[in-house]
Design a protein around this motif. Structure first.
Motif, PDB file in Angstrom:
ATOM      1  N   ASN A 136      17.914   3.470 -12.633  1.00 58.15           N
ATOM      2  CA  ASN A 136      19.015   4.437 -12.723  1.00 58.15           C
ATOM      3  C   ASN A 136      18.446   5.856 -12.801  1.00 58.15           C
ATOM      4  OD1 ASN A 136      21.498   5.665 -13.099  1.00 58.15           O
ATOM      5  ND2 ASN A 136      21.566   5.217 -15.286  1.00 58.15           N
ATOM      6  N   VAL A 137      18.764   6.686 -11.834  1.00 61.85           N
ATOM      7  CA  VAL A 137      18.180   8.027 -11.770  1.00 61.85           C
ATOM      8  C   VAL A 137      19.003   9.065 -12.526  1.00 61.85           C
ATOM      9  CG1 VAL A 137      17.211   7.508  -9.505  1.00 61.85           C
ATOM     10  CG2 VAL A 137      19.406   8.697  -9.635  1.00 61.85           C
ATOM     11  N   ASP A 138      20.120   8.674 -13.109  1.00 60.99           N
ATOM     12  CA  ASP A 138      21.140   9.669 -13.449  1.00 60.99           C
ATOM     13  C   ASP A 138      21.402   9.902 -14.934  1.00 60.99           C
ATOM     14  OD1 ASP A 138      22.567  11.552 -12.111  1.00 60.99           O
ATOM     15  OD2 ASP A 138      24.348  10.340 -11.804  1.00 60.99           O
ATOM     16  N   ARG A 139      20.581   9.398 -15.845  1.00 59.88           N
ATOM     17  CA  ARG A 139      20.817   9.658 -17.266  1.00 59.88           C
ATOM     18  C   ARG A 139      19.885  10.798 -17.714  1.00 59.88           C
ATOM     19  NH1 ARG A 139      24.289   5.658 -18.828  1.00 59.88           N
ATOM     20  NH2 ARG A 139      22.713   4.047 -18.605  1.00 59.88           N
ATOM     21  N   THR A 140      20.154  11.985 -17.226  1.00 59.56           N
ATOM     22  CA  THR A 140      19.284  13.129 -17.459  1.00 59.56           C
ATOM     23  C   THR A 140      19.994  14.178 -18.308  1.00 59.56           C
ATOM     24  OG1 THR A 140      20.059  14.299 -15.488  1.00 59.56           O
ATOM     25  CG2 THR A 140      18.246  12.733 -15.188  1.00 59.56           C
ATOM     26  N   PHE A 141      19.284  15.246 -18.651  1.00 63.14           N
ATOM     27  CA  PHE A 141      19.917  16.334 -19.386  1.00 63.14           C
ATOM     28  C   PHE A 141      21.055  16.937 -18.568  1.00 63.14           C
ATOM     29  CE2 PHE A 141      16.036  15.994 -21.794  1.00 63.14           C
ATOM     30  CZ  PHE A 141      16.396  16.378 -23.071  1.00 63.14           C
ATOM     31  N   ARG A 142      20.928  16.902 -17.260  1.00 67.02           N
ATOM     32  CA  ARG A 142      21.964  17.461 -16.386  1.00 67.02           C
ATOM     33  C   ARG A 142      23.188  16.553 -16.335  1.00 67.02           C
ATOM     34  NH1 ARG A 142      21.004  19.293 -10.078  1.00 67.02           N
ATOM     35  NH2 ARG A 142      23.112  20.092  -9.702  1.00 67.02           N
ATOM     36  N   ASN A 143      22.958  15.253 -16.242  1.00 68.30           N
ATOM     37  CA  ASN A 143      24.042  14.258 -16.218  1.00 68.30           C
ATOM     38  C   ASN A 143      23.720  13.179 -17.246  1.00 68.30           C
ATOM     39  OD1 ASN A 143      25.512  15.327 -13.882  1.00 68.30           O
ATOM     40  ND2 ASN A 143      23.759  14.645 -12.691  1.00 68.30           N
ATOM     41  N   ALA A 161      22.289   3.813  -9.696  1.00 72.37           N
ATOM     42  CA  ALA A 161      21.202   2.856  -9.921  1.00 72.37           C
ATOM     43  C   ALA A 161      20.934   2.043  -8.647  1.00 72.37           C
ATOM     44  CB  ALA A 161      21.558   1.929 -11.084  1.00 72.37           C
ATOM     45  N   PHE A 162      19.943   1.165  -8.734  1.00 70.78           N
ATOM     46  CA  PHE A 162      19.581   0.267  -7.624  1.00 70.78           C
ATOM     47  C   PHE A 162      19.277   1.048  -6.340  1.00 70.78           C
ATOM     48  CE2 PHE A 162      21.987  -2.256 -10.622  1.00 70.78           C
ATOM     49  CZ  PHE A 162      21.167  -3.380 -10.765  1.00 70.78           C
ATOM     50  N   LEU A 163      18.312   1.922  -6.449  1.00 69.29           N
ATOM     51  CA  LEU A 163      17.948   2.775  -5.325  1.00 69.29           C
ATOM     52  C   LEU A 163      17.607   1.986  -4.071  1.00 69.29           C
ATOM     53  CD1 LEU A 163      15.673   5.427  -7.096  1.00 69.29           C
ATOM     54  CD2 LEU A 163      18.027   5.712  -6.335  1.00 69.29           C
ATOM     55  N   PHE A 164      17.031   0.800  -4.243  1.00 67.52           N
ATOM     56  CA  PHE A 164      16.525   0.044  -3.096  1.00 67.52           C
ATOM     57  C   PHE A 164      17.614  -0.259  -2.078  1.00 67.52           C
ATOM     58  CE2 PHE A 164      18.412  -3.601  -5.156  1.00 67.52           C
ATOM     59  CZ  PHE A 164      18.688  -4.474  -4.117  1.00 67.52           C
ATOM     60  N   HIS A 165      18.878  -0.433  -2.539  1.00 64.66           N
ATOM     61  CA  HIS A 165      19.870  -0.927  -1.600  1.00 64.66           C
ATOM     62  C   HIS A 165      20.405   0.140  -0.653  1.00 64.66           C
ATOM     63  CE1 HIS A 165      23.645  -0.440  -4.475  1.00 64.66           C
ATOM     64  NE2 HIS A 165      23.024   0.684  -4.295  1.00 64.66           N
ATOM     65  N   HIS A 166      19.906   1.358  -0.763  1.00 64.88           N
ATOM     66  CA  HIS A 166      20.304   2.390   0.189  1.00 64.88           C
ATOM     67  C   HIS A 166      19.417   2.392   1.436  1.00 64.88           C
ATOM     68  CE1 HIS A 166      23.321   3.926  -2.488  1.00 64.88           C
ATOM     69  NE2 HIS A 166      22.423   4.056  -3.459  1.00 64.88           N
ATOM     70  N   SER A 167      18.292   1.717   1.357  1.00 68.95           N
ATOM     71  CA  SER A 167      17.448   1.552   2.546  1.00 68.95           C
ATOM     72  C   SER A 167      17.236   0.081   2.875  1.00 68.95           C
ATOM     73  CB  SER A 167      16.092   2.245   2.339  1.00 68.95           C
ATOM     74  OG  SER A 167      15.385   1.645   1.278  1.00 68.95           O
ATOM     75  N   TRP A 168      17.245  -0.745   1.838  1.00 67.74           N
ATOM     76  CA  TRP A 168      17.232  -2.210   1.933  1.00 67.74           C
ATOM     77  C   TRP A 168      15.889  -2.789   2.364  1.00 67.74           C
ATOM     78  CZ3 TRP A 168      20.911  -4.576  -0.508  1.00 67.74           C
ATOM     79  CH2 TRP A 168      21.047  -5.970  -0.387  1.00 67.74           C
ATOM     80  N   THR A 169      15.065  -2.037   3.079  1.00 62.83           N
ATOM     81  CA  THR A 169      13.785  -2.576   3.512  1.00 62.83           C
ATOM     82  C   THR A 169      12.794  -2.528   2.354  1.00 62.83           C
ATOM     83  OG1 THR A 169      13.139  -0.395   4.310  1.00 62.83           O
ATOM     84  CG2 THR A 169      14.149  -1.884   5.905  1.00 62.83           C
ATOM     85  N   ASN A 170      11.868  -3.485   2.355  1.00 64.79           N
ATOM     86  CA  ASN A 170      10.824  -3.546   1.337  1.00 64.79           C
ATOM     87  C   ASN A 170      11.379  -3.574  -0.084  1.00 64.79           C
ATOM     88  OD1 ASN A 170       8.706  -3.483   3.249  1.00 64.79           O
ATOM     89  ND2 ASN A 170       8.822  -1.251   3.347  1.00 64.79           N
ATOM     90  N   TRP A 171      12.461  -4.366  -0.277  1.00 59.13           N
ATOM     91  CA  TRP A 171      13.054  -4.405  -1.610  1.00 59.13           C
ATOM     92  C   TRP A 171      12.081  -4.995  -2.632  1.00 59.13           C
ATOM     93  CZ3 TRP A 171      13.309  -8.941  -4.168  1.00 59.13           C
ATOM     94  CH2 TRP A 171      13.277 -10.129  -3.411  1.00 59.13           C
ATOM     95  N   GLU A 172      11.206  -5.906  -2.186  1.00 63.74           N
ATOM     96  CA  GLU A 172      10.232  -6.483  -3.122  1.00 63.74           C
ATOM     97  C   GLU A 172       9.303  -5.397  -3.668  1.00 63.74           C
ATOM     98  OE1 GLU A 172      10.624  -7.512   0.049  1.00 63.74           O
ATOM     99  OE2 GLU A 172      10.653  -9.711   0.181  1.00 63.74           O
ATOM    100  N   LYS A 173       8.875  -4.497  -2.782  1.00 64.52           N
ATOM    101  CA  LYS A 173       8.013  -3.396  -3.221  1.00 64.52           C
ATOM    102  C   LYS A 173       8.758  -2.502  -4.200  1.00 64.52           C
ATOM    103  CE  LYS A 173       5.182   0.404  -1.466  1.00 64.52           C
ATOM    104  NZ  LYS A 173       4.719   1.133  -0.248  1.00 64.52           N
ATOM    105  N   SER A 174      10.048  -2.256  -3.929  1.00 60.85           N
ATOM    106  CA  SER A 174      10.850  -1.424  -4.820  1.00 60.85           C
ATOM    107  C   SER A 174      10.984  -2.050  -6.201  1.00 60.85           C
ATOM    108  CB  SER A 174      12.238  -1.204  -4.213  1.00 60.85           C
ATOM    109  OG  SER A 174      12.161  -0.514  -2.993  1.00 60.85           O
ATOM    110  N   ALA A 175      11.036  -3.383  -6.241  1.00 54.61           N
ATOM    111  CA  ALA A 175      11.219  -4.077  -7.520  1.00 54.61           C
ATOM    112  C   ALA A 175      10.012  -3.930  -8.438  1.00 54.61           C
ATOM    113  CB  ALA A 175      11.511  -5.555  -7.270  1.00 54.61           C
ATOM    114  N   THR A 176       8.840  -3.738  -7.855  1.00 51.82           N
ATOM    115  CA  THR A 176       7.623  -3.636  -8.669  1.00 51.82           C
ATOM    116  C   THR A 176       7.042  -2.224  -8.672  1.00 51.82           C
ATOM    117  OG1 THR A 176       6.281  -4.346  -6.781  1.00 51.82           O
ATOM    118  CG2 THR A 176       7.052  -6.058  -8.284  1.00 51.82           C
ATOM    119  N   ALA A 177       7.704  -1.295  -7.961  1.00 54.66           N
ATOM    120  CA  ALA A 177       7.175   0.066  -7.859  1.00 54.66           C
ATOM    121  C   ALA A 177       7.334   0.820  -9.168  1.00 54.66           C
ATOM    122  CB  ALA A 177       7.894   0.814  -6.741  1.00 54.66           C
ATOM    123  N   THR A 178       6.547   1.869  -9.302  1.00 53.28           N
ATOM    124  CA  THR A 178       6.706   2.742 -10.462  1.00 53.28           C
ATOM    125  C   THR A 178       8.023   3.517 -10.341  1.00 53.28           C
ATOM    126  OG1 THR A 178       5.495   4.525  -9.354  1.00 53.28           O
ATOM    127  CG2 THR A 178       4.218   3.003 -10.734  1.00 53.28           C
TER     128      THR A 178
END
Length: 264
Positions: A136-143, A161-178
């Motif tokens: 989830n990218v959105d729990r910041t001081f701004r939002n 949240a769930f950034l991966f589903h906007h491109s859908w490719t390489n979802w496995e990499k997204s699941a383990t990415a920093t």
């Protein structure tokens, strides 16, 4: 044991006003059960994918014991909004016919103010851990996307949240990415109990729970993104993404701890 994640379904009876502070133009609306809701439209912004994120993020938060307003499916009749004078809103209503998502309106709630309100370190750690899990990218001081209501902290707005589903490719990499954006989390400075929370939450969540949860997503929401015409394949990707993310929770917990240390 199979979990029951079936939401109530309500029919929207009155559009009250737009909540323009939200980028996706949610609205306050009445429903036929007599309650008011914050209505999230399938025709807005990131469309059905935002509703999927809202549903999954909110329900997982509830499983973990965090407070969220009740989520309901909200049906919008094709005739609804024909008399709406604002053309932008009328187009939004026309594009959102069918099943949408809504959150119970917390009357009198105020936005969480990190400068004026203190949060228990354990609760802060739970929320940071959740947002790492669901990216989830959105729990910041701004939002901050949190409300104070009846002296308790409530979580809202998981549509980013769930950034991966906007491109859908390489979802496995997204699941383990920093997830370096965690450094911007509004509660990270107070999140001193991440290791304890990680140990607790790994015992609560499981691939079976994720499978049950994902199985209740509306089929037309899943197919609307046109990532696949096989709805079961789409369900499996969401389930596997969450399961893989959970299996790497030690790594993302350490990442959050390191980001916190860099702040203080």
């Amino acid at each position: 044991m199979k979990q029951n994640f079936n939401l109530r379904t309500v029919n929207v009876t009155r559009y009250i006003l737009p909540l323009r502070e939200g980028g996706s133009l949610p609205a306050l609306a009445d429903a036929d059960d007599g309650f008011k809701y914050v209505l999230k439209f399938r025709g807005a912004g990131q469309r059905e994918k935002a509703l999927i994120s809202e549903f999954l993020g909110g329900e997982i938060a509830g499983i973990l014991g965090l407070r969220i307003p009740e989520l309901v499916f909200a049906n919008l009749d094709p005739a609804f909004g024909r008399s709406e004078g604002d053309e932008e809103i009328q187009d939004l209503l026309k594009g959102s016919q069918g099943l949408n998502l809504a959150l119970h309106f917390l009357s009198g709630a105020i936005n969480y103010d990190p400068l004026a309100m203190s949060i228990d370190p354990l609760l802060a750690s739970k929320i940071v851990w959740l947002d790492m899990l669901i990216t989830n990218v959105d729990r910041t001081f701004r939002n901050t996307n949190m409300l104070m209501w009846n002296r308790d902290l409530w979580l809202i707005d998981h549509g980013a949240a769930f950034l991966f589903h906007h491109s859908w490719t390489n979802w496995e990499k997204s699941a383990t990415a920093t997830f370096p954006i965690i450094k911007n989390h509004v509660l990270l400075p107070q999140a001193t109990e991440l290791e304890e929370v990680n140990s607790e939450f790994k015992k609560i969540l499981s691939p079976e729970i994720f499978k049950d949860l994902v199985s209740t997503l509306p089929e037309d929401w899943l197919l609307a993104g046109r990532d696949s015409d096989d709805v079961e394949e789409l369900r499996k990707v969401y389930t596997d993404f969450l399961s893989l993310r959970l299996s790497n929770s030690d790594q993302f917990t350490k990442e959050a701890q390191d980001a916190r240390k860099a702040l203080i």
